[in-house]
Design a protein around this motif. Structure first.
Motif, PDB file in Angstrom:
ATOM      1  N   CYS A  15      -5.504 -12.517   8.008  1.00 54.96           N
ATOM      2  CA  CYS A  15      -5.493 -11.169   7.446  1.00 54.96           C
ATOM      3  C   CYS A  15      -6.400 -10.285   7.929  1.00 54.96           C
ATOM      4  CB  CYS A  15      -5.444 -11.480   5.721  1.00 54.96           C
ATOM      5  SG  CYS A  15      -7.279 -12.209   5.378  1.00 54.96           S
TER       6      CYS A  15
ATOM      7  N   THR B 266     -11.326  -0.864   0.693  1.00 55.13           N
ATOM      8  CA  THR B 266     -11.212  -1.579   1.884  1.00 55.13           C
ATOM      9  C   THR B 266     -12.523  -0.798   2.924  1.00 55.13           C
ATOM     10  OG1 THR B 266      -9.757  -0.021   2.516  1.00 55.13           O
ATOM     11  CG2 THR B 266      -8.760  -2.070   1.968  1.00 55.13           C
TER      12      THR B 266
ATOM     13  N   TRP C 275      -2.388  -2.010  -5.467  1.00 52.13           N
ATOM     14  CA  TRP C 275      -3.099  -0.857  -4.804  1.00 52.13           C
ATOM     15  C   TRP C 275      -3.155   0.625  -5.343  1.00 52.13           C
ATOM     16  CZ3 TRP C 275      -5.630  -1.310  -0.388  1.00 52.13           C
ATOM     17  CH2 TRP C 275      -5.208  -2.256   0.486  1.00 52.13           C
TER      18      TRP C 275
ATOM     19  N   SER D 102      -7.539  -6.056  -9.034  1.00 53.20           N
ATOM     20  CA  SER D 102      -6.970  -7.263  -8.942  1.00 53.20           C
ATOM     21  C   SER D 102      -7.383  -7.937 -10.505  1.00 53.20           C
ATOM     22  CB  SER D 102      -7.591  -8.198  -8.032  1.00 53.20           C
ATOM     23  OG  SER D 102      -8.923  -8.099  -8.134  1.00 53.20           O
TER      24      SER D 102
ATOM     25  N   VAL E  38      -8.438 -12.259  -2.813  1.00 47.26           N
ATOM     26  CA  VAL E  38      -7.693 -10.877  -2.522  1.00 47.26           C
ATOM     27  C   VAL E  38      -7.528 -10.845  -1.074  1.00 47.26           C
ATOM     28  CG1 VAL E  38      -7.254  -8.585  -2.896  1.00 47.26           C
ATOM     29  CG2 VAL E  38      -8.147 -10.074  -4.829  1.00 47.26           C
ATOM     30  N   LYS E  39      -6.138 -10.694  -0.360  1.00 46.85           N
ATOM     31  CA  LYS E  39      -6.090 -10.555   1.046  1.00 46.85           C
ATOM     32  C   LYS E  39      -5.309  -9.370   1.314  1.00 46.85           C
ATOM     33  CE  LYS E  39      -6.566 -15.720   1.655  1.00 46.85           C
ATOM     34  NZ  LYS E  39      -5.948 -16.976   1.923  1.00 46.85           N
ATOM     35  N   VAL E  40      -5.562  -8.760   2.469  1.00 43.28           N
ATOM     36  CA  VAL E  40      -4.948  -7.430   3.016  1.00 43.28           C
ATOM     37  C   VAL E  40      -4.197  -7.914   4.236  1.00 43.28           C
ATOM     38  CG1 VAL E  40      -5.159  -5.122   3.622  1.00 43.28           C
ATOM     39  CG2 VAL E  40      -6.660  -5.810   1.625  1.00 43.28           C
TER      40      VAL E  40
ATOM     41  N   ALA F 169      -1.015  -6.280   0.202  1.00 47.61           N
ATOM     42  CA  ALA F 169      -2.187  -7.228  -0.506  1.00 47.61           C
ATOM     43  C   ALA F 169      -1.709  -8.553  -1.332  1.00 47.61           C
ATOM     44  CB  ALA F 169      -2.964  -6.422  -1.451  1.00 47.61           C
TER      45      ALA F 169
ATOM     46  N   GLN G 217     -10.232  -9.766   3.415  1.00 48.89           N
ATOM     47  CA  GLN G 217     -10.146 -10.461   2.136  1.00 48.89           C
ATOM     48  C   GLN G 217     -11.450 -10.205   1.424  1.00 48.89           C
ATOM     49  OE1 GLN G 217      -9.852 -14.758   3.247  1.00 48.89           O
ATOM     50  NE2 GLN G 217     -11.951 -14.998   3.390  1.00 48.89           N
TER      51      GLN G 217
ATOM     52  N   LEU H 284      -7.908  -0.974  -4.576  1.00 46.52           N
ATOM     53  CA  LEU H 284      -7.096  -1.958  -4.780  1.00 46.52           C
ATOM     54  C   LEU H 284      -7.678  -2.689  -6.077  1.00 46.52           C
ATOM     55  CD1 LEU H 284      -4.677  -4.044  -3.936  1.00 46.52           C
ATOM     56  CD2 LEU H 284      -6.622  -5.253  -2.606  1.00 46.52           C
TER      57      LEU H 284
ATOM     58  N   ASN I 105       0.879  -1.061   0.077  1.00 43.54           N
ATOM     59  CA  ASN I 105       0.010   0.041  -0.119  1.00 43.54           C
ATOM     60  C   ASN I 105       0.915   1.189   0.035  1.00 43.54           C
ATOM     61  OD1 ASN I 105      -1.746   2.266   1.223  1.00 43.54           O
ATOM     62  ND2 ASN I 105      -3.366   0.435   1.141  1.00 43.54           N
TER      63      ASN I 105
END
Length: 352
Positions: A267, A305, A283, A293, A241-243, A233, A270, A291, A225
């Motif tokens: 995480c 988020t 990001w 993807s 997709v995970k943060v 991420a 997600q 974000l 980020n």
């Protein structure tokens, strides 16, 4: 740029693997590609630009291209020379190009023993870049040196991506086939000591400052980020997709897994929705909550988020591609503008 009409550049015969906006020219893009989907044959580096005149719809066109003997898997612009960029190749080589010159790279390195899958130029130490390879290593380079500066034996399997932290000049993150995300400090000793009583020095692993057990399957991409120093991420074969917050990678007790549980590491958030593997995450350079993807399900999705008024984290879906979407990149200068590249040999540029 009209949200409903993306600009499209077609590169027939060359499926894409990576895309990058120039940090110097607001409308210039580079695309790494390969013939025959990278399975066999040559590669091509495409340089494209967007033209926008008052009263005239914008267009995207190919400025020039460079052919290579093997497929290209990634590309990164120099942070110090506006016309230079490096490419990662399937034959294990890394090449430095100057787009003011024709035909040949101005420098080449051949140290990796397998495919080079990512390259990243430091935006803090602007005379350095890194590469990651299927041989399990990450190498640190200077364009002025004939050999790599440092080699990290980061993973025992393929390292899909390695990225410099945008906040700490000596910190990098990696992701791998082994399902982990690792954080390395380049100032630390290069190799971890052997286990007590062990005499096995054949495959030493470099010492990671942090190892995140991110998934039970391959992690294909990660990104730092730009606004939150410790946030990463990740995306991979598990379609998620995970943060992650590197300060607080929580380890849940066995048998008490939650929705955010992933092989021990919990995480921060997600996002589910992709139907196949997530090939790329990035990001926004303009907002800390956005974000993007790209996925093998032929779509690019934008997540926030912060949940929307409808209670969802999904902000936008871009799905006109007809093959795997393998790359996405935010414009560095124009907020809300994204570029995608795909195995359908098309680059799309659009506004969310």
């Amino acid at each position: 740029m009209n949200r409903l009409a993306p600009l499209t550049l077609y590169t027939p015969g060359f499926a894409h693997y990576g895309i990058a906006w120039s940090p110097f020219h607001t409308t210039r893009l580079a695309v790494a590609s390969a013939a025959n989907y990278g399975l066999v044959g040559n590669g091509r580096l495409h340089i494209a630009s967007i033209a926008s005149l008052p009263g005239v719809p914008p267009t995207i066109s190919l400025e020039k291209f460079y052919d290579t003997q093997d497929g290209l898997y990634d590309v990164a612009w120099s942070e110090i020379h506006e016309n230079q960029l490096v490419t990662a190749s399937g034959d294990g080589s890394i090449k430095l190009w100057d787009i003011m010159l024709n035909d040949l790279p101005i420098r080449a390195w051949q140290e990796h023993t397998r495919e080079v899958f990512s390259v990243d130029w430091s935006n803090m130490n602007k005379d350095l870049f890194i590469s990651s390879s299927w041989d399990g290593t990450v190498k640190l380079w200077s364009p002025e040196r004939p050999r790599s500066i440092t080699t990290l034996q980061a993973h025992t399997t393929c390292v899909y991506q390695a990225l410099f932290s945008p906040h700490e000049p000596d910190v990098i993150a990696t992701c791998s086939t082994d399902g982990t995300v690792k954080i390395f400090d380049l100032r630390m000793p290069a190799y971890a000591p052997p286990a007590p009583g062990s005499a096995n020095f054949t495959k030493p692993l470099s010492a990671a400052a942090l190892t995140v057990p991110a998934s039970g399957t391959e992690i294909l991409s990660l990104d730092w980020n730009k606004y939150k120093r410790y946030n990463l991420a990740s995306g991979g074969v598990d379609k998620m997709v995970k943060v992650w917050d590197c300060r607080m990678v929580k380890i849940g007790p066995a048998g008490q897994e939650t929705a955010f549980q992933a092989v021990g590491g919990i995480c921060e958030a997600q996002f589910a929705g992709h139907e196949y593997a997530v090939r790329k995450v990035q990001w926004s350079p303009h907002r800390p909550d956005l974000l993007a993807s790209a996925s093998y399900d032929m779509s690019c999705r934008v997540w926030s988020t912060n949940p929307t008024a409808a209670g969802t984290n999904l902000v936008y879906i871009h799905d006109p591609h007809t093959e795997f979407v393998v790359g996405c990149g935010w414009s560095l200068y124009e907020e809300g503008v994204l570029a995608t590249c795909s195995w359908d040999c098309k680059v799309n540029v659009f506004r969310i």
